[in-house]
Design an enzyme around this catalytic site. Sequence first.
Site, PDB file in Angstrom:
ATOM      1  N   ASP A  29       0.860  -1.195   0.000  1.00 25.16           N
ATOM      2  CA  ASP A  29       0.000   0.000   0.000  1.00 25.16           C
ATOM      3  C   ASP A  29       0.900   1.250   0.000  1.00 25.16           C
ATOM      4  OD1 ASP A  29      -1.637   2.135   0.599  1.00 25.16           O
ATOM      5  OD2 ASP A  29      -2.706   1.123   2.240  1.00 25.16           O
ATOM      6  N   GLU A  79      30.292   5.710   5.517  1.00 25.73           N
ATOM      7  CA  GLU A  79      30.320   4.257   5.674  1.00 25.73           C
ATOM      8  C   GLU A  79      30.213   3.607   4.292  1.00 25.73           C
ATOM      9  OE1 GLU A  79      26.611   2.487   7.326  1.00 25.73           O
ATOM     10  OE2 GLU A  79      26.102   4.552   7.856  1.00 25.73           O
ATOM     11  N   CYS A 111      26.144   6.115  10.763  1.00 29.84           N
ATOM     12  CA  CYS A 111      25.631   7.459  10.447  1.00 29.84           C
ATOM     13  C   CYS A 111      26.154   8.542  11.384  1.00 29.84           C
ATOM     14  CB  CYS A 111      24.109   7.465  10.481  1.00 29.84           C
ATOM     15  SG  CYS A 111      23.395   6.354   9.277  1.00 29.84           S
ATOM     16  N   SER A 201      16.851  -1.651  15.536  1.00 26.42           N
ATOM     17  CA  SER A 201      17.421  -0.340  15.170  1.00 26.42           C
ATOM     18  C   SER A 201      16.448   0.782  15.556  1.00 26.42           C
ATOM     19  CB  SER A 201      17.785  -0.285  13.678  1.00 26.42           C
ATOM     20  OG  SER A 201      16.644  -0.186  12.856  1.00 26.42           O
ATOM     21  N   HIS A 233      18.904  12.832  13.191  1.00 23.88           N
ATOM     22  CA  HIS A 233      19.323  11.906  12.124  1.00 23.88           C
ATOM     23  C   HIS A 233      18.028  11.330  11.529  1.00 23.88           C
ATOM     24  CE1 HIS A 233      20.824   8.625   9.855  1.00 23.88           C
ATOM     25  NE2 HIS A 233      20.374   7.706  10.692  1.00 23.88           N
ATOM     26  N   LYS A 242       9.151   9.736  15.851  1.00 25.04           N
ATOM     27  CA  LYS A 242       8.822   8.756  16.894  1.00 25.04           C
ATOM     28  C   LYS A 242       9.662   9.007  18.144  1.00 25.04           C
ATOM     29  CE  LYS A 242       8.104   4.798  13.927  1.00 25.04           C
ATOM     30  NZ  LYS A 242       8.209   3.356  13.828  1.00 25.04           N
TER      31      LYS A 242
HETATM   32  P1  HMG Z   1       8.832  -2.759   7.771  1.00 21.41           P
HETATM   33  O1  HMG Z   1       8.732  -4.117   8.422  1.00 21.41           O
HETATM   34  O2  HMG Z   1       8.846  -2.714   6.285  1.00 21.41           O
HETATM   35  O3  HMG Z   1       7.661  -1.807   8.170  1.00 21.41           O
HETATM   36  O4  HMG Z   1      10.153  -2.079   8.372  1.00 21.41           O
HETATM   37  P2  HMG Z   1       6.649  -1.859   9.396  1.00 21.41           P
HETATM   38  O5  HMG Z   1       5.721  -3.009   9.253  1.00 21.41           O
HETATM   39  O6  HMG Z   1       7.403  -1.700  10.690  1.00 21.41           O
HETATM   40  O7  HMG Z   1       5.814  -0.530   9.077  1.00 21.41           O
HETATM   41  C1  HMG Z   1       6.430   0.710   9.113  1.00 21.41           C
HETATM   42  C2  HMG Z   1       5.377   1.715   9.529  1.00 21.41           C
HETATM   43  O8  HMG Z   1       4.416   1.851   8.463  1.00 21.41           O
HETATM   44  C3  HMG Z   1       4.592   1.308  10.758  1.00 21.41           C
HETATM   45  O9  HMG Z   1       4.339   2.488  11.482  1.00 21.41           O
HETATM   46  C4  HMG Z   1       3.283   0.775  10.169  1.00 21.41           C
HETATM   47  O10 HMG Z   1       2.188   0.852  11.073  1.00 21.41           O
HETATM   48  C5  HMG Z   1       3.115   1.740   9.004  1.00 21.41           C
HETATM   49  P3  HMG Z   1       4.806   2.596  13.030  1.00 21.41           P
HETATM   50  O11 HMG Z   1       4.056   1.569  13.767  1.00 21.41           O
HETATM   51  O12 HMG Z   1       6.284   2.293  13.032  1.00 21.41           O
HETATM   52  O13 HMG Z   1       4.471   4.010  13.387  1.00 21.41           O
HETATM   53  N1  HMG Z   1       2.203   1.236   7.948  1.00 21.41           N
HETATM   54  C6  HMG Z   1       1.278   2.010   7.361  1.00 21.41           C
HETATM   55  N2  HMG Z   1       0.921   3.297   7.532  1.00 21.41           N
HETATM   56  C7  HMG Z   1      -0.076   3.801   6.749  1.00 21.41           C
HETATM   57  N3  HMG Z   1      -0.744   3.049   5.820  1.00 21.41           N
HETATM   58  C8  HMG Z   1      -0.433   1.760   5.617  1.00 21.41           C
HETATM   59  C9  HMG Z   1       0.621   1.188   6.405  1.00 21.41           C
HETATM   60  N4  HMG Z   1       1.198  -0.047   6.452  1.00 21.41           N
HETATM   61  C10 HMG Z   1       2.164   0.009   7.416  1.00 21.41           C
HETATM   62  N5  HMG Z   1      -1.080   1.044   4.691  1.00 21.41           N
HETATM   63  C11 HMG Z   1      11.896  -0.487   8.654  1.00 21.41           C
HETATM   64  C12 HMG Z   1      10.415  -0.698   8.366  1.00 21.41           C
HETATM   65  C13 HMG Z   1      12.144   0.994   8.831  1.00 21.41           C
HETATM   66  C14 HMG Z   1      12.278  -1.228   9.945  1.00 21.41           C
HETATM   67  C15 HMG Z   1      12.716  -1.034   7.467  1.00 21.41           C
HETATM   68  O14 HMG Z   1      12.471  -0.276   6.323  1.00 21.41           O
HETATM   69  C16 HMG Z   1      14.214  -1.059   7.738  1.00 21.41           C
HETATM   70  O15 HMG Z   1      14.738  -2.035   8.265  1.00 21.41           O
HETATM   71  N6  HMG Z   1      14.937   0.032   7.364  1.00 21.41           N
HETATM   72  C17 HMG Z   1      16.386   0.143   7.621  1.00 21.41           C
HETATM   73  C18 HMG Z   1      16.702   0.350   9.085  1.00 21.41           C
HETATM   74  C19 HMG Z   1      16.372   1.740   9.578  1.00 21.41           C
HETATM   75  O16 HMG Z   1      16.206   2.669   8.839  1.00 21.41           O
HETATM   76  N7  HMG Z   1      16.343   1.893  10.924  1.00 21.41           N
HETATM   77  C20 HMG Z   1      16.138   3.193  11.544  1.00 21.41           C
HETATM   78  C21 HMG Z   1      16.850   3.343  12.885  1.00 21.41           C
HETATM   79  S1  HMG Z   1      18.578   2.876  12.772  1.00 21.41           S
HETATM   80  C22 HMG Z   1      19.346   4.258  12.054  1.00 21.41           C
HETATM   81  O17 HMG Z   1      18.785   5.297  11.971  1.00 21.41           O
HETATM   82  C23 HMG Z   1      20.739   4.047  11.530  1.00 21.41           C
HETATM   83  C24 HMG Z   1      20.836   3.887  10.013  1.00 21.41           C
HETATM   84  O18 HMG Z   1      20.660   5.146   9.397  1.00 21.41           O
HETATM   85  C25 HMG Z   1      22.167   3.269   9.627  1.00 21.41           C
HETATM   86  C26 HMG Z   1      23.457   3.887  10.156  1.00 21.41           C
HETATM   87  O19 HMG Z   1      23.585   4.336  11.281  1.00 21.41           O
HETATM   88  O20 HMG Z   1      24.431   3.800   9.395  1.00 21.41           O
HETATM   89  C27 HMG Z   1      19.770   2.947   9.486  1.00 21.41           C
END
Ligand code: HMG
Length: 384
Positions: A29, A79, A111, A201, A233, A242
Amino acid sequence: MTVGIDKISFFVPPYYIDMTDLAHARDVDPNKFHIGIGQDQMAVNPASQDIITFAANAAEKILTDEDKQAINMVIVGTESSIDESKASAVVLHRLMGIQPFARSFEIKEACYGATAGLMLAKNHIQQNPDKKVLVIAADIAKYGLNSGGEPTQGAGAVAMLISSNPKILVLNDDNVSLTQDIYDFWRPTNHAYPIVDGPLSNETYIASFGKVWQEYVRRTGKTFNDFAALTFHIPYTKMGKKALLAQISELPEEEQNRLLARYEESIVYSRRIGNLYTGSLYLGLVSLLENSTFLNAGDQIGLFSYGSGAVAEFFTGELAAGYQEQLNPSYHQQLLADRSQLTISEYETMFSETLDIDKDQSFNDATPFSIRGINNTIRTYKEN
Ligand code: HMG
C-alpha cells in the site's frame, strides 16, 4: 571567540524514484511508504557517481579561493568507503584545489561519522582560529532490491565549512555522547549491503535519544522550552518523529505542536531524498533553516546524531546573526526539481550496475564532478 558552521550545502545525484511507483512494484500500500515510513521520493545514483563526486559537487558550491587557502583539515565521514586504505578526503583535497599543508582523512561510525568529524573540526578551530576545516558527510544507502530496508535507501553528500566566528550555527560546549555495543545494523567487510535488525534499530534509536536527552537535562537543567527547534538523524522521516514524540508526550499540547511543526520543516528535503546515512542529520539541519519562517538569530537548535552499532550524541548550537543570507534554498530546490524520475525497471537496472574496479572502463556523465573512468583499479574523475 565562537566556532561552528560557517557554510553548508548538499548535493544529491540527478535521479530519483517515486515511492508510489515502488509501492506498486512491491505490492505494498503506497500509504505505508508515504505515511508509515514518511518518504515520497528516493535518490538513486548511477555507477559513474560515488561519495567523492557527491562530496566534490557539494563542497564546490560553498568554497571560495580564500577558503581553500585557509582550510588545513579535510574530513570525510562515510560508511560507503571506496578504498580500505586510502581516504576519499585525499582525493577530494586535490579535486577542490585546497592548499597542500593539510590533514585529510576519513572517519567511520555508521551514520555518526560526520558528527565525530564536526566535533574534531570544532576542537581544531578552537586551537587554530585563523584556519578552516572542510567536513563532508557522504554516503550511498543501499539495502538491496526487494529488501526490508529498500524504501529507506538514498544517496548524496552534505558539505560544511567550520570556522571561528561562523555565520550559520555557533556550536555550544554541552554535548552528551552515548556508546552501546549492539548489532542493529552492520556491514561486515566485503558485504555489499548491510545486515539490519529493523525493529532493534528503531528501538535503539528511540531509546538512545531518550538517554542522551535525559542526561542533557540532568547536566544542564534545560528543557524543550529552551530550544526553538530540534533536528534529528533521519533514516526515514517517521523515525525522528517517533523519538521526539516519546519524550514530549507530557508537554502542553501547544509546546508539542511547536516542536512537531519545526520537525516537519526539517524533513522537507529528506522526504524527497531518503537516507544519506551520515549526512542525514545535516540535510535535516539545512532543511530546517531553509524551510522554517519561525526561526531567528540567537535561537537555540538541538541536534540528535545516531549511528548504528551504536553511537548517539545530542549537541546544540545557536543561530548566528544573518544566518539566512548564508543559505541557498533556491539552488537546493532547483537541484531536486532538475532530477530525472526513473521507472522502477530503470531504477533496478541502475541499481544493479555496480562498478567493477578490476575492469578498465570509461563513463560519459554530464554531472560536473563525476567518474571519468577506471584505469588499473584507479578511479579518475571529471573535474569541474
Ligand atoms: P517494515 O517491516 O517494512 O515496516 O520495516 P513496518 O511493518 O514496521 O511498518 C512501518 C510503519 O508503516 C509502521 O508504522 C506501520 O504501522 C506503518 P509505526 O508503527 O512504526 O508508526 N504502515 C502504514 N501506515 C499507513 N498506511 C499503511 C501502512 N502499512 C504500514 N497502509 C523499517 C520498516 C524501517 C524497519 C525497514 O524499512 C528497515 O529495516 N529500514 C532500515 C533500518 C532503519 O532505517 N532503521 C532506523 C533506525 S537505525 C538508524 O537510523 C541508523 C541507520 O541510518 C544506519 C546507520 O547508522 O548507518 C539505518
